[in-house]
Design a protein around this motif. Structure first.
Motif, mmCIF file in Angstrom:
data_model
loop_
_atom_site.group_PDB
_atom_site.id
_atom_site.type_symbol
_atom_site.label_atom_id
_atom_site.label_comp_id
_atom_site.label_asym_id
_atom_site.label_seq_id
_atom_site.Cartn_x
_atom_site.Cartn_y
_atom_site.Cartn_z
ATOM 1 N N ASP A 1 6.179 9.915 -1.696
ATOM 2 C CA ASP A 1 5.190 9.072 -1.043
ATOM 3 C C ASP A 1 5.893 7.927 -0.301
ATOM 4 O O ASP A 1 7.045 7.591 -0.609
ATOM 5 N N GLU B 1 -4.130 5.066 3.861
ATOM 6 C CA GLU B 1 -3.403 4.122 3.030
ATOM 7 C C GLU B 1 -4.223 3.725 1.806
ATOM 8 O O GLU B 1 -5.435 3.490 1.903
ATOM 9 N N PRO C 1 -1.463 12.022 5.731
ATOM 10 C CA PRO C 1 -0.931 10.979 6.620
ATOM 11 C C PRO C 1 -2.053 10.167 7.247
ATOM 12 O O PRO C 1 -3.110 10.692 7.606
ATOM 13 N N SER D 1 0.870 -1.169 0.000
ATOM 14 C CA SER D 1 0.000 0.000 0.000
ATOM 15 C C SER D 1 0.910 1.222 0.000
ATOM 16 O O SER D 1 2.136 1.087 0.110
ATOM 17 N N TYR D 2 0.310 2.414 -0.145
ATOM 18 C CA TYR D 2 1.143 3.605 -0.058
ATOM 19 C C TYR D 2 0.393 4.700 0.679
ATOM 20 O O TYR D 2 -0.841 4.690 0.788
ATOM 21 N N GLU D 3 1.172 5.633 1.183
ATOM 22 C CA GLU D 3 0.637 6.735 1.972
ATOM 23 C C GLU D 3 1.283 8.024 1.507
ATOM 24 O O GLU D 3 2.501 8.082 1.323
ATOM 25 N N SER D 4 0.486 9.058 1.289
ATOM 26 C CA SER D 4 1.012 10.350 0.873
ATOM 27 C C SER D 4 1.288 11.217 2.096
ATOM 28 O O SER D 4 0.468 11.258 3.029
#
Length: 464
Positions: free
Chosen positions: A458, A439, A436, A429-432
């Motif tokens: 990111d 996800e 914050p 997954s990713y988070e910017s």
């Protein structure tokens, strides 16, 4: 096997539940009573430790998880010699399709073969055991080609048996978990081709140890995990003294993600052919042709790239496009149409070591050229990501540049090799940093990072 141990078990090959290993220790392992065998597995992921138990080293493994202790009665030491030969190499009567004749040509003579398919399926991964004592110097003086793929051979053993073959020209060492531990001095001096593919413990520092083989023309480094290479003896625009005869380099299926890799290859004095398929920077996508042109412009002496000849017209186009694409950056870094007024920054020269040469070859870019410059920039092709492991406290945060066109499947493949974790166990997954705590799951393996709107800075979150 019974629980009674004899001294000759050390070095024996064994099988346990379908997995193969070599016995490295036999004896007692306190505080547990009774005899134990310490084995080093062919597949290091099968083991649990490096041969140590509660602070005591009982034997050594080449991989930190390659060892196990097993009770002798759980181990199969195999069958007698004649039975083993029959099982491994003699074809039994099988289905009719396995017995069909095939015609192959040896030299200029046709030869009928029966059951070669079945035979080939049974022959693989023989583990070699070398006799003790001094090397048999010059024993195979006429031998030119030696194939030792998947034999479990170590680098020390390679050098030891190379003394048998003073005229050796081709050496294949694929998939042996080799670590190049010392420089060959009196051996391998005639080798022209060296295949080290799929030896994932090799790094660029180890390559320095083989960099002065005088006749080495072809070096195959596919799937070794290499991501960078440097020739510290050569400055910007200079040639290295390393690999003086190397003409053909293969670095397919690696982790090359920085353009500095190709800048360094321009320092090799004899390099004429390069294969670099399936790397983060060289994926087969819509930008593949652009990538090819940039590599051609970066390595001036290259004649063949990925088995395709570089024609003079293609080189000219690639170099002119490169000169134009980075013209504004060159100007901002102190470049000037008048060579006497050039004051280029060290940073620009490191990033584009051939740019000055291209200006001499084609002339410095004019202002009108730079105004019509296409919006392409190398740095815009790559995403700088922070890779974090929320459930693994002992894993450090890694910063990595990955192409936006890289698929989730390829990202998982790279992480699998890096972390030694099966691809099927990885969840991404990713988070910017702009949002914050929110996800976004990367669930479709066939889609790219760009498809999921992953941006620079990111955080890529990895769980397993």
């Amino acid at each position: 096997m019974s629980d009674t141990l004899t001294p000759d078990v050390i070095g024996r090959r064994v099988e346990v539940n379908g997995e193969h290993a070599t016995v490295r220790f036999a004896g007692v392992v306190p505080p547990v009573a009774g005899p134990w065998l310490g084995v080093e597995w062919d597949n290091p992921e099968r083991g649990k430790h490096d041969g140590s138990h509660e602070g005591t080293v009982y034997f050594k493994c080449r991989h930190p998880t390659g060892g196990s202790f097993i009770r002798p009665n759980k181990v199969n030491f195999g069958t007698d010699f004649l039975t083993a030969i029959k099982n491994r190499y003699v074809l039994e009567d099988g289905p009719e399709e396995d017995r069909k004749e095939q015609i192959v040509t040896l030299g200029n003579k046709p030869v009928e073969t029966v059951g070669f398919d079945s035979l080939m399926k049974q022959q693989s991964e023989n583990k070699l055991k070398f006799p003790s004592g001094s090397a048999l110097t010059g024993t195979f003086s006429a031998l030119k080609v030696l194939v030792l793929n998947q034999t479990g051979i170590t680098w020390a053993e390679v050098l030891w048996c190379a003394a048998w073959c003073p005229g050796l020209e081709e050496l294949y060492l694929e998939s042996n978990n080799i670590v190049i531990s010392e420089r060959p001095t009196d051996v391998l001096q005639t080798v022209k081709l060296l295949d080290l593919s799929s030896n994932q413990l090799i790094d660029e520092n180890q390559l320095y140890l083989i960099a002065h083989l005088p006749r080495l023309e072809q070096l195959i480094l596919s799937d070794v995990g290499i991501s960078s290479i440097h020739f510290p003896d050569a400055g910007i625009g200079c040639k290295t003294s390393m690999f003086p005869s190397l003409q053909y380099l293969v670095v397919n299926d690696n982790q090359i993600s920085q353009w500095s890799f190709f800048n360094e290859l321009d320092k090799l004095p004899s390099l004429r052919a390069l294969s670099c398929l399936r790397n983060p920077l060289t994926k087969e996508d819509k930008e593949a042709n652009m990538t090819r042109q940039l590599i051609i412009a970066s390595i001036g002496q290259l004649k063949t790239l990925n088995k395709c000849e570089i024609l003079p017209k293609e080189r000219r186009t690639a170099e002119l496009d490169y000169r134009k694409a980075f013209g504004n950056e060159w100007k901002q870094a102190g470049g000037h149409q008048d060579p006497d007024k050039n004051r280029l920054s060290e940073e620009f020269l490191r990033a584009h070591p051939r740019y000055q040469f291209l200006c001499l070859k084609y002339g410095a870019p004019e202002d009108w050229e730079l105004k019509t410059q296409q919006p392409f920039m190398l740095k815009n092709q790559l995403l700088t990501l922070k890779i974090k492991y929320p459930d693994q406290l002992d894993q450090k945060v890694l910063e990595k540049q990955l192409p936006g066109s890289m698929t989730i499947q390829k990202v998982k493949g790279w992480l699998s090799r890096l972390l030694k974790v099966p691809v099927s166990d990885l969840l991404l997954s990713y988070e910017s940093p702009k949002e914050p705590g929110i996800e976004i799951k990367l669930e479709n393996d066939l889609q790219s990072l760009r498809f999921y709107s992953v941006e620079n800075e990111d955080c890529l979150l990895v769980r397993w």
